[in-house]
Motif scaffolding. Structure first.
Motif, PDB file in Angstrom:
ATOM      1  N   SER A  92       0.835  -1.217   0.000  1.00 45.64           N
ATOM      2  CA  SER A  92       0.000   0.000   0.000  1.00 45.64           C
ATOM      3  C   SER A  92       0.869   1.265   0.000  1.00 45.64           C
ATOM      4  O   SER A  92       0.464   2.298  -0.543  1.00 45.64           O
ATOM      5  CB  SER A  92      -0.954   0.000   1.193  1.00 45.64           C
ATOM      6  OG  SER A  92      -0.219  -0.095   2.392  1.00 45.64           O
ATOM      7  N   VAL A  93       2.065   1.192   0.584  1.00 48.27           N
ATOM      8  CA  VAL A  93       2.984   2.343   0.582  1.00 48.27           C
ATOM      9  C   VAL A  93       3.470   2.600  -0.852  1.00 48.27           C
ATOM     10  O   VAL A  93       3.488   3.740  -1.339  1.00 48.27           O
ATOM     11  CB  VAL A  93       4.186   2.094   1.522  1.00 48.27           C
ATOM     12  CG1 VAL A  93       5.160   3.267   1.492  1.00 48.27           C
ATOM     13  CG2 VAL A  93       3.707   1.822   2.941  1.00 48.27           C
ATOM     14  N   LEU A  94       3.842   1.529  -1.533  1.00 42.55           N
ATOM     15  CA  LEU A  94       4.269   1.636  -2.935  1.00 42.55           C
ATOM     16  C   LEU A  94       3.119   2.166  -3.785  1.00 42.55           C
ATOM     17  O   LEU A  94       3.301   3.053  -4.627  1.00 42.55           O
ATOM     18  CB  LEU A  94       4.720   0.248  -3.430  1.00 42.55           C
ATOM     19  CG  LEU A  94       5.148   0.153  -4.887  1.00 42.55           C
ATOM     20  CD1 LEU A  94       6.492   0.849  -5.090  1.00 42.55           C
ATOM     21  CD2 LEU A  94       5.250  -1.316  -5.333  1.00 42.55           C
ATOM     22  N   ASP A  95       1.953   1.620  -3.565  1.00 45.52           N
ATOM     23  CA  ASP A  95       0.747   2.020  -4.310  1.00 45.52           C
ATOM     24  C   ASP A  95       0.536   3.531  -4.188  1.00 45.52           C
ATOM     25  O   ASP A  95       0.311   4.226  -5.191  1.00 45.52           O
ATOM     26  CB  ASP A  95      -0.448   1.244  -3.737  1.00 45.52           C
ATOM     27  CG  ASP A  95      -1.690   1.393  -4.580  1.00 45.52           C
ATOM     28  OD1 ASP A  95      -1.585   1.847  -5.734  1.00 45.52           O
ATOM     29  OD2 ASP A  95      -2.781   1.063  -4.081  1.00 45.52           O
ATOM     30  N   ALA A  96       0.629   4.026  -2.952  1.00 39.94           N
ATOM     31  CA  ALA A  96       0.406   5.459  -2.717  1.00 39.94           C
ATOM     32  C   ALA A  96       1.458   6.294  -3.443  1.00 39.94           C
ATOM     33  O   ALA A  96       1.142   7.332  -4.045  1.00 39.94           O
ATOM     34  CB  ALA A  96       0.428   5.744  -1.219  1.00 39.94           C
ATOM     35  N   ALA A  97       2.707   5.839  -3.419  1.00 40.68           N
ATOM     36  CA  ALA A  97       3.791   6.592  -4.073  1.00 40.68           C
ATOM     37  C   ALA A  97       3.572   6.643  -5.580  1.00 40.68           C
ATOM     38  O   ALA A  97       3.781   7.685  -6.219  1.00 40.68           O
ATOM     39  CB  ALA A  97       5.136   5.947  -3.744  1.00 40.68           C
ATOM     40  N   VAL A  98       3.161   5.518  -6.155  1.00 35.85           N
ATOM     41  CA  VAL A  98       2.943   5.462  -7.607  1.00 35.85           C
ATOM     42  C   VAL A  98       1.751   6.338  -7.990  1.00 35.85           C
ATOM     43  O   VAL A  98       1.806   7.087  -8.978  1.00 35.85           O
ATOM     44  CB  VAL A  98       2.734   3.993  -8.057  1.00 35.85           C
ATOM     45  CG1 VAL A  98       2.243   3.923  -9.497  1.00 35.85           C
ATOM     46  CG2 VAL A  98       4.037   3.216  -7.898  1.00 35.85           C
ATOM     47  N   LYS A  99       0.700   6.289  -7.183  1.00 35.80           N
ATOM     48  CA  LYS A  99      -0.483   7.123  -7.480  1.00 35.80           C
ATOM     49  C   LYS A  99      -0.123   8.599  -7.382  1.00 35.80           C
ATOM     50  O   LYS A  99      -0.562   9.412  -8.200  1.00 35.80           O
ATOM     51  CB  LYS A  99      -1.609   6.783  -6.507  1.00 35.80           C
ATOM     52  CG  LYS A  99      -2.323   5.481  -6.890  1.00 35.80           C
ATOM     53  CD  LYS A  99      -3.545   5.260  -6.030  1.00 35.80           C
ATOM     54  CE  LYS A  99      -4.278   3.996  -6.506  1.00 35.80           C
ATOM     55  NZ  LYS A  99      -4.658   3.137  -5.400  1.00 35.80           N
ATOM     56  N   GLU A 100       0.686   8.924  -6.380  1.00 39.87           N
ATOM     57  CA  GLU A 100       1.061  10.323  -6.194  1.00 39.87           C
ATOM     58  C   GLU A 100       1.884  10.849  -7.375  1.00 39.87           C
ATOM     59  O   GLU A 100       1.835  12.031  -7.704  1.00 39.87           O
ATOM     60  CB  GLU A 100       1.873  10.461  -4.901  1.00 39.87           C
ATOM     61  CG  GLU A 100       1.929  11.876  -4.376  1.00 39.87           C
ATOM     62  CD  GLU A 100       2.721  11.942  -3.081  1.00 39.87           C
ATOM     63  OE1 GLU A 100       2.460  11.121  -2.185  1.00 39.87           O
ATOM     64  OE2 GLU A 100       3.614  12.798  -2.988  1.00 39.87           O
ATOM     65  N   ALA A 101       2.619   9.933  -8.023  1.00 37.97           N
ATOM     66  CA  ALA A 101       3.455  10.348  -9.163  1.00 37.97           C
ATOM     67  C   ALA A 101       2.624  10.595 -10.416  1.00 37.97           C
ATOM     68  O   ALA A 101       3.146  11.078 -11.426  1.00 37.97           O
ATOM     69  CB  ALA A 101       4.512   9.278  -9.429  1.00 37.97           C
ATOM     70  N   GLY A 102       1.342  10.254 -10.374  1.00 45.01           N
ATOM     71  CA  GLY A 102       0.425  10.559 -11.475  1.00 45.01           C
ATOM     72  C   GLY A 102       0.822   9.888 -12.772  1.00 45.01           C
ATOM     73  O   GLY A 102       1.071   8.678 -12.812  1.00 45.01           O
ATOM     74  N   ASP A 103       0.936  10.683 -13.859  1.00 47.37           N
ATOM     75  CA  ASP A 103       1.192  10.131 -15.192  1.00 47.37           C
ATOM     76  C   ASP A 103       2.590   9.555 -15.354  1.00 47.37           C
ATOM     77  O   ASP A 103       2.877   8.900 -16.346  1.00 47.37           O
ATOM     78  CB  ASP A 103       1.026  11.230 -16.253  1.00 47.37           C
ATOM     79  CG  ASP A 103      -0.417  11.652 -16.358  1.00 47.37           C
ATOM     80  OD1 ASP A 103      -1.277  10.945 -15.800  1.00 47.37           O
ATOM     81  OD2 ASP A 103      -0.671  12.706 -16.983  1.00 47.37           O
ATOM     82  N   ALA A 104       3.474   9.814 -14.396  1.00 46.80           N
ATOM     83  CA  ALA A 104       4.870   9.385 -14.539  1.00 46.80           C
ATOM     84  C   ALA A 104       4.994   7.871 -14.693  1.00 46.80           C
ATOM     85  O   ALA A 104       5.982   7.387 -15.251  1.00 46.80           O
ATOM     86  CB  ALA A 104       5.679   9.857 -13.339  1.00 46.80           C
ATOM     87  N   PHE A 105       4.005   7.118 -14.199  1.00 49.39           N
ATOM     88  CA  PHE A 105       4.049   5.656 -14.306  1.00 49.39           C
ATOM     89  C   PHE A 105       3.057   5.119 -15.346  1.00 49.39           C
ATOM     90  O   PHE A 105       2.750   3.938 -15.359  1.00 49.39           O
ATOM     91  CB  PHE A 105       3.812   5.008 -12.932  1.00 49.39           C
ATOM     92  CG  PHE A 105       5.021   5.100 -12.042  1.00 49.39           C
ATOM     93  CD1 PHE A 105       5.986   4.104 -12.037  1.00 49.39           C
ATOM     94  CD2 PHE A 105       5.228   6.219 -11.250  1.00 49.39           C
ATOM     95  CE1 PHE A 105       7.119   4.210 -11.251  1.00 49.39           C
ATOM     96  CE2 PHE A 105       6.352   6.337 -10.451  1.00 49.39           C
ATOM     97  CZ  PHE A 105       7.304   5.327 -10.451  1.00 49.39           C
ATOM     98  N   ASP A 106       2.575   6.014 -16.204  1.00 47.59           N
ATOM     99  CA  ASP A 106       1.649   5.605 -17.263  1.00 47.59           C
ATOM    100  C   ASP A 106       2.444   4.877 -18.344  1.00 47.59           C
ATOM    101  O   ASP A 106       3.244   5.484 -19.048  1.00 47.59           O
ATOM    102  CB  ASP A 106       0.984   6.863 -17.840  1.00 47.59           C
ATOM    103  CG  ASP A 106      -0.381   6.545 -18.386  1.00 47.59           C
ATOM    104  OD1 ASP A 106      -0.770   5.361 -18.347  1.00 47.59           O
ATOM    105  OD2 ASP A 106      -1.049   7.475 -18.855  1.00 47.59           O
ATOM    106  N   ALA A 107       2.276   3.548 -18.429  1.00 53.47           N
ATOM    107  CA  ALA A 107       3.079   2.743 -19.349  1.00 53.47           C
ATOM    108  C   ALA A 107       2.360   1.428 -19.608  1.00 53.47           C
ATOM    109  O   ALA A 107       1.321   1.138 -19.001  1.00 53.47           O
ATOM    110  CB  ALA A 107       4.452   2.484 -18.739  1.00 53.47           C
ATOM    111  N   HIS A 108       2.941   0.605 -20.515  1.00 57.65           N
ATOM    112  CA  HIS A 108       2.304  -0.655 -20.899  1.00 57.65           C
ATOM    113  C   HIS A 108       3.235  -1.856 -20.743  1.00 57.65           C
ATOM    114  O   HIS A 108       2.944  -2.949 -21.215  1.00 57.65           O
ATOM    115  CB  HIS A 108       1.799  -0.547 -22.335  1.00 57.65           C
ATOM    116  CG  HIS A 108       0.805   0.559 -22.495  1.00 57.65           C
ATOM    117  ND1 HIS A 108      -0.529   0.397 -22.223  1.00 57.65           N
ATOM    118  CD2 HIS A 108       0.970   1.866 -22.831  1.00 57.65           C
ATOM    119  CE1 HIS A 108      -1.157   1.541 -22.394  1.00 57.65           C
ATOM    120  NE2 HIS A 108      -0.261   2.455 -22.760  1.00 57.65           N
TER     121      HIS A 108
END
Ligand code: GLU
Length: 185
Positions: A52-68
């Motif tokens: 859940s900590v990782l999840d929150a960090a990735v969500k906070e980064a927004g589009d930066a982790f938008d990939a396939h």
């Protein structure tokens, strides 16, 4: 016992990776991380503690982790403490500048010998793990014009003693996901 999730396809990868890690939480772990390949390069996030900590960090980064394309990991430390710098994925940089990311379940028995070899070649290590040796070794052997990531992983694994399941990506190959396993559940 750690967990590995990897995906390449049409869907947005980050939510799939996090959901996969959550399903593997029952196996036990001390830290978690993921890497995605975007047109502008590799993006990595790692954290100590719950997914859940990782999840929150990735969500906070927004589009930066938008990939396939991406790989993810829950770690059960064998080499080095449960810290962010020891969490997977680990990375290496090839002569061409391509960046490689690796997640790994298991133990590389001859990591000390390989680490010395790679340090002599100029690779700088930032963790205490055996896994980082594998990331740097694949990077050392990576030749974009001669087999690319698949051949580099095959060549690296010929040098490795131990048990492993791995998933590997490279920012120069945005549609390639390499997985391998030997003696590891
Ligand atoms: N040996 C690796 C490490 O200590 C992998 C541990 C695992 O299987 O999670 O980072």
């Amino acid at each position: 016992m750690c967990g590995i999730v990897a995906y390449v396809g049409n869907k947005r990868v980050a939510p799939l990776l996090v959901e996969g890690l959550k399903r593997l939480e029952y196996r036990g772990y001390d830290s978690a991380g993921l890497a995605v390949v975007r047109p502008d390069g590799l993006k990595v996030s790692r954290s100590v503690g719950r997914v859940s900590v990782l999840d929150a960090a990735v969500k906070e980064a927004g589009d930066a982790f938008d990939a396939h394309l991406g790989i993810a990991h829950t770690r059960w430390a064998t080499h080095g403490a449960a810290t962010e710098s020891n969490a997977h994925p680990h990375t290496g940089v090839a002569r061409s500048g391509a960046r490689i990311a690796v997640v790994h379940n298991g133990i590389i028995e001859n990591y000390a010998t390989l680490k010395k070899y790679l340090q002599d070649k100029g690779h700088q290590f930032t963790s205490e793990t055996d896994t980082e040796v594998l990331a740097k070794l694949i990077a050392q052997l990576y030749e974009a014009d001669d087999g690319g990531l698949e051949c580099a992983v095959q060549a690296a694994l010929r040098e490795v003693n131990g048990a492993y399941a791995i998933a590997v990506v490279c920012d120069a190959e945005p549609h390639t996901l390499i997985c391998a396993r030997k003696g590891s559940p």
